[in-house]
Design a protein around this motif. Sequence first.
Motif, PDB file in Angstrom:
ATOM      1  N   LEU A  14       0.541  -1.236  -0.178  1.00 20.22           N
ATOM      2  CA  LEU A  14       0.040   0.107  -0.274  1.00 20.22           C
ATOM      3  C   LEU A  14       1.040   0.896  -0.017  1.00 20.22           C
ATOM      4  O   LEU A  14       0.630   2.469   0.864  1.00 20.22           O
ATOM      5  N   SER A  15       2.292   1.406  -0.923  1.00 21.57           N
ATOM      6  CA  SER A  15       2.112   2.554  -0.684  1.00 21.57           C
ATOM      7  C   SER A  15       2.116   3.746  -1.592  1.00 21.57           C
ATOM      8  O   SER A  15       1.840   4.837  -2.235  1.00 21.57           O
ATOM      9  N   ALA A  16       1.414   3.360  -3.313  1.00 21.00           N
ATOM     10  CA  ALA A  16       1.335   4.740  -4.106  1.00 21.00           C
ATOM     11  C   ALA A  16      -0.174   4.351  -4.093  1.00 21.00           C
ATOM     12  O   ALA A  16      -1.506   3.415  -4.221  1.00 21.00           O
ATOM     13  N   GLY A  17      -0.362   5.963  -4.216  1.00 23.26           N
ATOM     14  CA  GLY A  17      -1.791   6.608  -4.096  1.00 23.26           C
ATOM     15  C   GLY A  17      -2.498   6.433  -2.545  1.00 23.26           C
ATOM     16  O   GLY A  17      -3.789   6.756  -3.012  1.00 23.26           O
ATOM     17  N   GLN A  18      -2.238   6.075  -1.762  1.00 26.08           N
ATOM     18  CA  GLN A  18      -2.925   6.087  -0.838  1.00 26.08           C
ATOM     19  C   GLN A  18      -2.857   7.450  -0.119  1.00 26.08           C
ATOM     20  O   GLN A  18      -2.270   8.466  -0.058  1.00 26.08           O
ATOM     21  N   THR A  19      -4.330   7.078   0.137  1.00 27.20           N
ATOM     22  CA  THR A  19      -4.334   8.799   1.399  1.00 27.20           C
ATOM     23  C   THR A  19      -3.732   8.598   2.749  1.00 27.20           C
ATOM     24  O   THR A  19      -3.413   7.784   3.590  1.00 27.20           O
ATOM     25  N   GLY A  20      -4.551   9.889   3.091  1.00 26.34           N
ATOM     26  CA  GLY A  20      -4.407  10.096   4.742  1.00 26.34           C
ATOM     27  C   GLY A  20      -3.110  10.020   4.858  1.00 26.34           C
ATOM     28  O   GLY A  20      -1.661   9.950   3.773  1.00 26.34           O
ATOM     29  N   GLU A 265      -9.905   1.210 -14.081  1.00 30.87           N
ATOM     30  CA  GLU A 265     -10.199   2.308 -14.404  1.00 30.87           C
ATOM     31  C   GLU A 265     -10.948   2.609 -13.887  1.00 30.87           C
ATOM     32  O   GLU A 265     -11.175   3.426 -13.127  1.00 30.87           O
ATOM     33  N   ALA A 266     -11.782   2.667 -14.319  1.00 27.62           N
ATOM     34  CA  ALA A 266     -13.232   3.416 -14.654  1.00 27.62           C
ATOM     35  C   ALA A 266     -13.354   3.110 -12.534  1.00 27.62           C
ATOM     36  O   ALA A 266     -13.960   4.147 -12.159  1.00 27.62           O
ATOM     37  N   TYR A 307     -12.700  -7.248  -3.632  1.00 25.37           N
ATOM     38  CA  TYR A 307     -12.222  -5.792  -4.797  1.00 25.37           C
ATOM     39  C   TYR A 307     -11.493  -4.875  -3.750  1.00 25.37           C
ATOM     40  O   TYR A 307     -11.045  -4.338  -4.508  1.00 25.37           O
ATOM     41  N   ALA A 308     -11.037  -4.903  -2.795  1.00 24.78           N
ATOM     42  CA  ALA A 308      -9.959  -4.288  -2.265  1.00 24.78           C
ATOM     43  C   ALA A 308      -8.542  -4.821  -2.339  1.00 24.78           C
ATOM     44  O   ALA A 308      -8.020  -4.253  -2.806  1.00 24.78           O
ATOM     45  N   THR A 309      -8.676  -6.193  -3.528  1.00 24.76           N
ATOM     46  CA  THR A 309      -7.334  -6.749  -3.797  1.00 24.76           C
ATOM     47  C   THR A 309      -7.316  -5.690  -4.992  1.00 24.76           C
ATOM     48  O   THR A 309      -6.670  -5.429  -5.980  1.00 24.76           O
ATOM     49  N   ALA A 310      -8.362  -5.847  -6.021  1.00 24.73           N
ATOM     50  CA  ALA A 310      -7.917  -4.813  -7.393  1.00 24.73           C
ATOM     51  C   ALA A 310      -7.769  -3.704  -7.383  1.00 24.73           C
ATOM     52  O   ALA A 310      -6.915  -3.039  -8.019  1.00 24.73           O
ATOM     53  N   PHE A 311      -8.346  -2.661  -6.191  1.00 26.47           N
ATOM     54  CA  PHE A 311      -8.766  -2.189  -5.945  1.00 26.47           C
ATOM     55  C   PHE A 311      -6.756  -1.642  -5.766  1.00 26.47           C
ATOM     56  O   PHE A 311      -6.697  -0.473  -5.933  1.00 26.47           O
ATOM     57  N   GLY A 315      -2.974   1.046  -6.331  1.00 25.44           N
ATOM     58  CA  GLY A 315      -3.065   1.834  -5.612  1.00 25.44           C
ATOM     59  C   GLY A 315      -4.343   2.830  -5.658  1.00 25.44           C
ATOM     60  O   GLY A 315      -4.146   4.247  -5.745  1.00 25.44           O
ATOM     61  N   ARG A 316      -5.515   2.728  -5.357  1.00 28.03           N
ATOM     62  CA  ARG A 316      -6.471   3.545  -5.851  1.00 28.03           C
ATOM     63  C   ARG A 316      -7.531   3.042  -4.206  1.00 28.03           C
ATOM     64  O   ARG A 316      -8.353   2.863  -4.740  1.00 28.03           O
TER      65      ARG A 316
END
Length: 377
Positions: A14-20, A265-266, A307-311, A315-316
């Motif tokens: 979980l390094s790219a594109g993570q918030t917070g 992407e969508a 779904y979490a695996t896909a996101f 990194g989204r």
Amino acid sequence: MSISDTFTEAPSPLSAGQTGTAAKENTQETLVLVRPDDWHLHLRDGEVLRSVVGDSARQFGRAIIMPNLKPPVTTTADALAYHGRILAALQQAGVPTGRFQPLMTLYLTDHTSADEILRARDSGIVHGVKLYPAGATTNSDSGVTDLLGYCRAALEAMQACGMPLLVHGEVTDPDIDLFDREAVFIDRVMKPLRQAFPALKVVFEHITTADGVAYVREAPGPVAATITAHHLLYNRNALFKGGLRPHWYCLPVLKREHHRLALLEAATSGDGRFFLGTDSAPHPKGAKEQDCGCAGCYTAHHAMALYATAFESVGRLQHLEAFASLNGPAFYGLSPNADTLTLERIAQPVPDVLPLANTEVVPLAAGETLAWRVQAG
Ligand code: DOR
Ligand code: ZN
């Protein structure tokens, strides 16, 4: 949504594109989401219903229940009766009253009347009408043979009362290659439909192609799409990896990698037109492992981990909540759920089989290990 980290020892995927404030170095995180909903679910009936309903209720607050039973749910009276059987099954499964709400649908036929649509709207329990082109998929024999030829009165009533049309978007023309049936459906059915009924709410169910994504992104008016976890995680190679694998067979069938990437992407873009619909469709193991196996993947058991695996793969994770919990209710004119669901990064092996009535179902990704699981409670 909050993503929290509890340990800070080793590198995290979980390094790219993570918030917070999530750190660069985590071994474990939790993900707290407004409780998600499943906007496309097959619960079946009888013993099978009793076997599977708890899996969905453990994760989701509500689900749009598909009407392709045998016989199909074509009237409001049928939908009310089926609603009652689902509530009874939830009670038997020990789910507290009100914790999981089945949102019912009607199965559109060439004979569905405008009055039936109004009865459905007035019932308060029917939230959509499902279009199965006749012969497109499991239990679609009573489906529609000519949408604009036979269903204009029903569509008119739906447009007027704000009842969404939920579309299985594949043509059934045997001359069209199986992998092209969604793209051809857009030109032959979706565009004429939307031209004739521009204010009709339409959900393009389980889109599987870049063409579907582009259409939904660009179409004017109230159009949205559901996306399954299996179409986000697998391309058509999965069907043939090491041999013919029937548990990856669903309709619309898995497509090429570039289509999967367009869906990913969508789904992970935050665009409100895309939301979660598992299309979880249980079939007994033996009904899939035979010379003419049924279409459908059973994903409800570990849907949110999939779904979490896909996101996470792109990194989204920060957009999972919009997709799973916010975009769907906004489209259907409902409030988001008031409670939350927590996912934790704890490896979860997917069982080889699960009980299904007096037999077994093989869940999608059986035998694989997922990085996330739903926190109990
Ligand atoms: O794979 C599928 N299975 N696609 C559908 O459209 C129907 C579903 C089912 O009911 O088994
Ligand atoms: Zn379905």
